[in-house]
Enzyme design. Structure first.
Site: not given
Length: 581
Positions: A50, A112-113, A162, A480
């Protein structure tokens, strides 16, 4: 209109907003939306992470000026977007992120999630929404696009449970007026106050040693033609920030190139000695100003920016002008065309002094080295592409060399993570930019450390046959950080060695891409020419460069321009204040 699922309403809004490409990864909470996308006329890019999807949407947005769209599922899918959203937020890049959420009746139960995505992303977005009623879905989505692209652009997140995507509703597509009416407190100011513009014109006419200091706002506004006209009309040299590159052509005689920590000697000396600094779409970042008390110490300051919160935030200015850069410059030019500048001779002397600084202290490196110098690779990329490529970069030394040794000629040509400094940005941003601009050669100039942070999405570029090129300036260090350790920590190289790394040629081939390598200077152009001939898949080029090459000039953090560290052999006196006219 007939009743539609929330997921189908989302597709309708995307079509209304003329979206053509979506980046993302499906999951349980956003599955209804992906089902609706199955027959939709979008280019749907399935990424492998993602974060890479968010950077791709960002690269797409920066290459076009259009709103980039990224989708992710709930929980870890959404939280993986956070760094990408923060990157876009710092650099004012317009993105709409659509995330799935657990059903509304589960919110707050540690389902969940489940994650508080709006709470997590509030500090790193321009705005965000949680949709709790399907009646609001279409309007909220249209508001998101409007907010993302107007005023100072930025990322907007819409979190959609959802059950909202599953419900059906007899909706009507909101109009642009509906959107504006729904946002009464959000009114970006575009025109600029004419009285302030007249004050600015007067200061410009009276200045003996003016400098235009141009940032990313000029790119977002696409004010490049106005900048050239203003600079030539009033004989003003132009320096750009990292984000402002391309707003003014760097092959123009009035170009000073980049200023600040790794700016050119002549840009920094011009700013230090100017009597008028005209800031255009810039925010006086600490990497530009250094020690604030000694930044442009002799100068009056004009600041043009669409974001009123950016004006006088770190540097007190004399003439603030809130408005769209392009519109303000058009009015400013009209004012200046009415009367000539007052100090023609002094202005000519100022330009001659700058030319002297340019001759004496150009950007340089050891051109006789038998080891590949990273600066040489960037110069050869410039020659091989005739200066016409879109260049992206991760963060670190390679980013600075890409900024310093490739001359940018048009807006949206250099895409990098300027504000947040996000390693791993360059390659996925290049994929997004190439999808957006298939007519352009797109090259990601990467460091080995930065590139390794998002290598999984080589697969995405291979799957969709995206012929993006990657040039790895491979010094086997976090370069760097190593440079700072050399300069400021007595060369104690703590946790920066990357000598254990994959064979990038074999790695590329294992993904289905082309892998090429150069280990000596004579091989650099051959590798580049071979890469440029391949246009059906990505190419990964591994350049074994000098391990301890440093980015110079350098103004140490918090120091004055007078304390620039110059390249060995340079003869400029950074501590000298020059006054002319």
């Amino acid at each position: 209109m007939p009743k539609k699922r929330g997921a189908d309403i989302i597709v309708d809004v995307l079509l209304e907003e003329k979206v053509d490409t979506i980046f993302g990864l499906p999951g349980g909470a956003i599955m209804e939306v992906y089902d609706a996308l199955f027959n939709a006329p979008f280019k749907n890019i399935l990424t492998r992470h993602e974060l890479a999807a968010c950077h791709m949407a960002d690269g797409y947005a920066r290459a076009t000026g259009k709103v980039g769209v990224v989708m992710a599922t709930s929980g870890p899918g959404a939280t993986n977007l956070v760094t990408g959203l923060a990157t876009a937020h710092m650099d004012s890049s317009p993105i709409v992120a659509i995330t799935g959420q657990v059903p509304t009746h589960y919110i707050g139960t540690d389902a969940f999630q489940e994650a508080d995505v709006t709470g997590i992303t509030r500090p790193v977005t321009k705005h965000n929404f949680l949709v709790t009623d399907i009646k609001d879905l279409a309007l909220i989505l249209r508001e998101a696009f409007y907010i993302a692209r107007t005023g100072r652009p930025g990322p907007v997140l819409v979190d959609i449970p959802k059950d909202i995507t599953q419900q059906v509703y007899d909706y009507k597509m909101p109009t642009e007026k509906d959107v504006e009416d729904a946002l009464p407190g959000y009114k970006p100011h575009y025109e600029g106050n004419i009285a302030q513009i007249k004050k600015a014109a007067k200061l410009i006419r009276q200045a003996k040693r003016p400098v235009l200091y141009v940032g990313g706002g000029a790119v977002a506004s696409e004010a490049n033609k106005e900048l050239v006209k203003l600079a030539e009309l009033a004989k003003i040299p132009v320096t750009t920030t990292l984000m402002g590159k391309g707003a003014f052509p760097e092959d123009h005689p009035l170009a000073l190139h980049m200023l600040g920590m790794h700016g050119t000697y002549y840009a920094n000396m011009a700013v230090y000695n100017c009597d008028l600094l005209i800031a255009v779409g810039a925010r006086f970042d600490d990497r530009v100003t250094g020690k604030i008390d000694e930044f442009a110490p002799e100068a009056k300051i004009i600041h043009i920016d669409i974001d009123p919160a950016s004006i006088s935030k770190t540097i007190e200015v004399d003439v603030p002008i809130v408005g769209d850069v392009k519109k303000v410059l058009q009015k400013l030019i009209k004012q200046l065309e009415r009367k000539p500048i007052e100090w023609e001779e002094a202005r000519e002397s100022w330009l001659k002094l700058i030319e002297k600084w340019k001759r004496e202290n150009p950007l340089t490196y050891d051109r006789k080295s038998k080891i590949i110098k990273p600066e040489y690779v960037v110069e050869e990329i410039y020659k091989a592409t005739k200066g016409e490529a879109i260049i992206t970069a991760g963060v670190g030394q390679h980013q600075m060399w890409a900024a310093m040794f490739y001359k940018y000629k048009f807006p949206r040509q250099f895409i990098n993570s300027g504000g947040l400094g996000t390693m791993g940005f360059g390659f996925p941003a290049a994929v997004g930019a190439k999808i957006a601009r298939p007519d352009k050669e797109v090259i990601a100039i990467e460091g080995d450390g930065s590139f390794l942070m998002n290598i999984q999405d080589i697969t995405t570029a291979v799957q969709y046959r995206i012929p993006v090129k990657v040039a790895i300036l491979n010094n086997e260090f976090l370069g760097m950080v190593r440079q700072w350790q050399e300069f400021f920590y007595d060369s104690r190289y703590s946790s920066v060695c990357l000598s254990t790394q994959p064979d990038f040629v074999k790695l590329a081939e294992s993904f289905g891409a082309v892998g090429l390598r150069a280990t000596k200077p004579s091989e650099v152009r051959k590798v580049l020419d071979e890469a440029m001939s391949i246009n059906d898949r990505p190419v990964i080029m591994d350049f074994a460069v000098d391990r301890e090459e440093n980015v110079l000039p350098m103004v140490p953090a918090g120091k004055s321009y007078r304390e620039m560290i110059l390249h060995p052999g340079e003869k400029g006196e950074a501590e000298t204040m020059y006054l002319v006219g």
